[in-house]
Design a protein around this motif. Structure first.
Motif, PDB file in Angstrom:
ATOM      1  N   LEU A  75       1.407  -8.656  11.453  1.00  6.14           N
ATOM      2  CA  LEU A  75       1.181 -10.032  11.001  1.00  6.14           C
ATOM      3  C   LEU A  75       2.432 -10.892  11.137  1.00  6.14           C
ATOM      4  N   ASN A  76       3.280 -10.517  12.094  1.00  2.62           N
ATOM      5  CA  ASN A  76       4.514 -11.282  12.364  1.00  2.62           C
ATOM      6  C   ASN A  76       5.377 -11.460  11.116  1.00  2.62           C
ATOM      7  N   GLY A  77       5.370 -10.430  10.279  1.00  7.19           N
ATOM      8  CA  GLY A  77       6.203 -10.455   9.089  1.00  7.19           C
ATOM      9  C   GLY A  77       5.637 -11.251   7.931  1.00  7.19           C
ATOM     10  N   LYS A  78       4.440 -11.834   8.115  1.00  8.34           N
ATOM     11  CA  LYS A  78       3.835 -12.621   7.043  1.00  8.34           C
ATOM     12  C   LYS A  78       3.159 -11.711   6.012  1.00  8.34           C
ATOM     13  N   LYS A  79       2.904 -12.261   4.849  1.00  9.76           N
ATOM     14  CA  LYS A  79       2.201 -11.545   3.798  1.00  9.76           C
ATOM     15  C   LYS A  79       0.767 -11.266   4.227  1.00  9.76           C
ATOM     16  N   GLY A  80       0.277 -10.083   3.901  1.00  5.65           N
ATOM     17  CA  GLY A  80      -1.099  -9.732   4.193  1.00  5.65           C
ATOM     18  C   GLY A  80      -1.974  -9.876   2.953  1.00  5.65           C
ATOM     19  N   TYR A  81      -3.217 -10.292   3.162  1.00  6.34           N
ATOM     20  CA  TYR A  81      -4.163 -10.514   2.059  1.00  6.34           C
ATOM     21  C   TYR A  81      -5.318  -9.522   2.210  1.00  6.34           C
ATOM     22  N   ALA A  82      -5.417  -8.623   1.223  1.00 10.01           N
ATOM     23  CA  ALA A  82      -6.267  -7.444   1.364  1.00 10.01           C
ATOM     24  C   ALA A  82      -7.726  -7.723   1.019  1.00 10.01           C
ATOM     25  N   PHE A  83      -8.616  -7.057   1.776  1.00  8.26           N
ATOM     26  CA  PHE A  83     -10.020  -6.970   1.399  1.00  8.26           C
ATOM     27  C   PHE A  83     -10.524  -5.577   1.778  1.00  8.26           C
ATOM     28  N   GLN A  84     -11.536  -5.130   1.065  1.00  5.30           N
ATOM     29  CA  GLN A  84     -12.000  -3.752   1.220  1.00  5.30           C
ATOM     30  C   GLN A  84     -13.497  -3.686   1.511  1.00  5.30           C
ATOM     31  N   CYS A  85     -13.844  -2.656   2.265  1.00  8.75           N
ATOM     32  CA  CYS A  85     -15.243  -2.308   2.522  1.00  8.75           C
ATOM     33  C   CYS A  85     -15.475  -0.940   1.903  1.00  8.75           C
ATOM     34  N   VAL A  86     -16.280  -0.884   0.846  1.00  7.49           N
ATOM     35  CA  VAL A  86     -16.557   0.367   0.134  1.00  7.49           C
ATOM     36  C   VAL A  86     -17.885   0.910   0.636  1.00  7.49           C
ATOM     37  N   HIS A  87     -17.836   2.074   1.268  1.00  9.79           N
ATOM     38  CA  HIS A  87     -19.025   2.668   1.870  1.00  9.79           C
ATOM     39  C   HIS A  87     -19.922   3.248   0.772  1.00  9.79           C
ATOM     40  N   ARG A  88     -21.168   2.800   0.748  1.00  4.03           N
ATOM     41  CA  ARG A  88     -22.070   3.222  -0.333  1.00  4.03           C
ATOM     42  C   ARG A  88     -22.491   4.683  -0.208  1.00  4.03           C
ATOM     43  N   ARG A  89     -22.468   5.244   0.986  1.00  2.00           N
ATOM     44  CA  ARG A  89     -22.926   6.630   1.168  1.00  2.00           C
ATOM     45  C   ARG A  89     -21.999   7.630   0.476  1.00  2.00           C
ATOM     46  N   ASP A  90     -20.675   7.417   0.602  1.00  2.00           N
ATOM     47  CA  ASP A  90     -19.730   8.402   0.086  1.00  2.00           C
ATOM     48  C   ASP A  90     -18.587   7.790  -0.728  1.00  2.00           C
ATOM     49  N   SER A  91     -18.649   6.473  -0.977  1.00  2.00           N
ATOM     50  CA  SER A  91     -17.646   5.760  -1.782  1.00  2.00           C
ATOM     51  C   SER A  91     -16.258   5.726  -1.153  1.00  2.00           C
ATOM     52  N   THR A  92     -16.122   6.100   0.118  1.00  2.00           N
ATOM     53  CA  THR A  92     -14.833   5.943   0.787  1.00  2.00           C
ATOM     54  C   THR A  92     -14.571   4.453   1.028  1.00  2.00           C
ATOM     55  N   THR A  93     -13.289   4.120   1.176  1.00  2.00           N
ATOM     56  CA  THR A  93     -12.896   2.714   1.263  1.00  2.00           C
ATOM     57  C   THR A  93     -12.065   2.466   2.518  1.00  2.00           C
ATOM     58  N   THR A  94     -12.369   1.374   3.207  1.00  2.00           N
ATOM     59  CA  THR A  94     -11.555   0.907   4.322  1.00  2.00           C
ATOM     60  C   THR A  94     -10.915  -0.409   3.904  1.00  2.00           C
ATOM     61  N   THR A  95      -9.573  -0.483   4.033  1.00  2.00           N
ATOM     62  CA  THR A  95      -8.835  -1.661   3.611  1.00  2.00           C
ATOM     63  C   THR A  95      -8.308  -2.413   4.831  1.00  2.00           C
ATOM     64  N   TYR A  96      -8.497  -3.737   4.800  1.00  2.00           N
ATOM     65  CA  TYR A  96      -7.988  -4.608   5.858  1.00  2.00           C
ATOM     66  C   TYR A  96      -7.090  -5.676   5.245  1.00  2.00           C
ATOM     67  N   PHE A  97      -6.207  -6.243   6.086  1.00  2.00           N
ATOM     68  CA  PHE A  97      -5.332  -7.327   5.656  1.00  2.00           C
ATOM     69  C   PHE A  97      -5.507  -8.515   6.610  1.00  2.00           C
ATOM     70  N   ALA A  98      -5.823  -9.665   6.043  1.00  2.00           N
ATOM     71  CA  ALA A  98      -5.862 -10.913   6.805  1.00  2.00           C
ATOM     72  C   ALA A  98      -4.527 -11.620   6.652  1.00  2.00           C
ATOM     73  N   ASP A  99      -4.281 -12.616   7.507  1.00  2.00           N
ATOM     74  CA  ASP A  99      -2.965 -13.272   7.473  1.00  2.00           C
ATOM     75  C   ASP A  99      -2.918 -14.498   6.574  1.00  2.00           C
ATOM     76  N   SER A 100      -4.014 -14.786   5.868  1.00  2.00           N
ATOM     77  CA  SER A 100      -4.009 -15.906   4.918  1.00  2.00           C
ATOM     78  C   SER A 100      -5.129 -15.698   3.903  1.00  2.00           C
ATOM     79  N   GLN A 101      -5.003 -16.354   2.766  1.00  2.00           N
ATOM     80  CA  GLN A 101      -6.066 -16.265   1.770  1.00  2.00           C
ATOM     81  C   GLN A 101      -7.357 -16.868   2.295  1.00  2.00           C
ATOM     82  N   GLU A 102      -7.238 -17.944   3.077  1.00  2.00           N
ATOM     83  CA  GLU A 102      -8.427 -18.591   3.631  1.00  2.00           C
ATOM     84  C   GLU A 102      -9.160 -17.666   4.584  1.00  2.00           C
ATOM     85  N   ASP A 103      -8.399 -16.939   5.421  1.00  2.00           N
ATOM     86  CA  ASP A 103      -9.030 -16.025   6.374  1.00  2.00           C
ATOM     87  C   ASP A 103      -9.674 -14.855   5.643  1.00  2.00           C
TER      88      ASP A 103
END
Length: 217
Positions: A75-103
């Protein structure tokens, strides 16, 4: 699961863009998300990752600001803004970071919107409690997985609704979403999946109005 053609609602918005994925071993990598109904395609460079469709069909999506922060080397050194996808089948989680709160907000909104059109359970905990029934519809008590708000879900079987009735349904959705009055139960969202039309409605306790009317002296 393949997609289907919407009969009542307008097409869902699409989105593409680069985010950072946190991998199970704690490392990070840049991935490109391409969200175009009915699919979510995830690629790393030129390589397609197979988990995209599993996320969009069987996951609960939400912002996770507790993990916001700088992602080293991304992210070119910028702060990352996290969001998660929680899989309902097994409750595992995938975490992503966007480059802005708006995104992040836009990704969470659109991923969830697409997900609930695949499966209503991706957005709501639907109980077995029936609040009301009609010729084509059943209303269930449910809870919004994002806000924990208690709502009423009016489920209408798609195959039993003919074209003329679909026109009336469009009108009902428009009126209930845009006409705000204390005398009308509001509709916050309209969802169309493979088997049902779903109106997400304000929950009003006290039973059915028709029953109250016929009980009056």
């Amino acid at each position: 699961m393949s997609g289907f053609e919407f009969q009542v609602r307008t097409p869902l918005h699409s989105k593409q863009g680069l985010v950072v994925e946190k991998r199970p071993d704690g490392t990070h990598r840049d991935v490109n998300l391409s969200l175009v109904w009915p699919r979510l395609v995830i690629t790393v460079g030129a390589k397609k990752i197979e988990c995209g469709q599993e996320i969009i069909e069987n996951a609960v999506v939400h912002a996770f600001p507790q993990l916001d922060g700088h992602v080293d080397g991304h992210l070119n050194g910028k702060k990352g803004y996290a969001f998660q996808c929680v899989h309902r089948r097994d409750s595992t989680t995938t975490t992503y970071f966007a480059d802005s709160q708006e995104d992040r907000h836009e990704w969470c909104k659109l991923l969830r919107k697409h997900a609930v059109h695949h499966n209503i359970d991706n957005g709501f905990e639907v109980t077995k409690k029936v609040l009301g029934t009609g010729a084509y519809a059943t209303v269930y008590l449910a809870k919004d997985r994002r806000s924990n708000e208690v709502v009423a879900l009016k489920l209408i079987t798609r195959e039993r609704v003919v074209e003329e009735e679909r026109k009336l349904l469009r009108q009902e959705v428009w009126v209930s979403q845009f006409l705000k009055t204390k005398y009308l139960v509001g509709t916050s969202e309209f969802i169309e999946n493979r088997h049902s039309y779903v109106l997400v409605m304000e929950y009003v306790a006290g039973g059915e109005l028709f029953e109250r009317l016929i009980q009056r002296p």
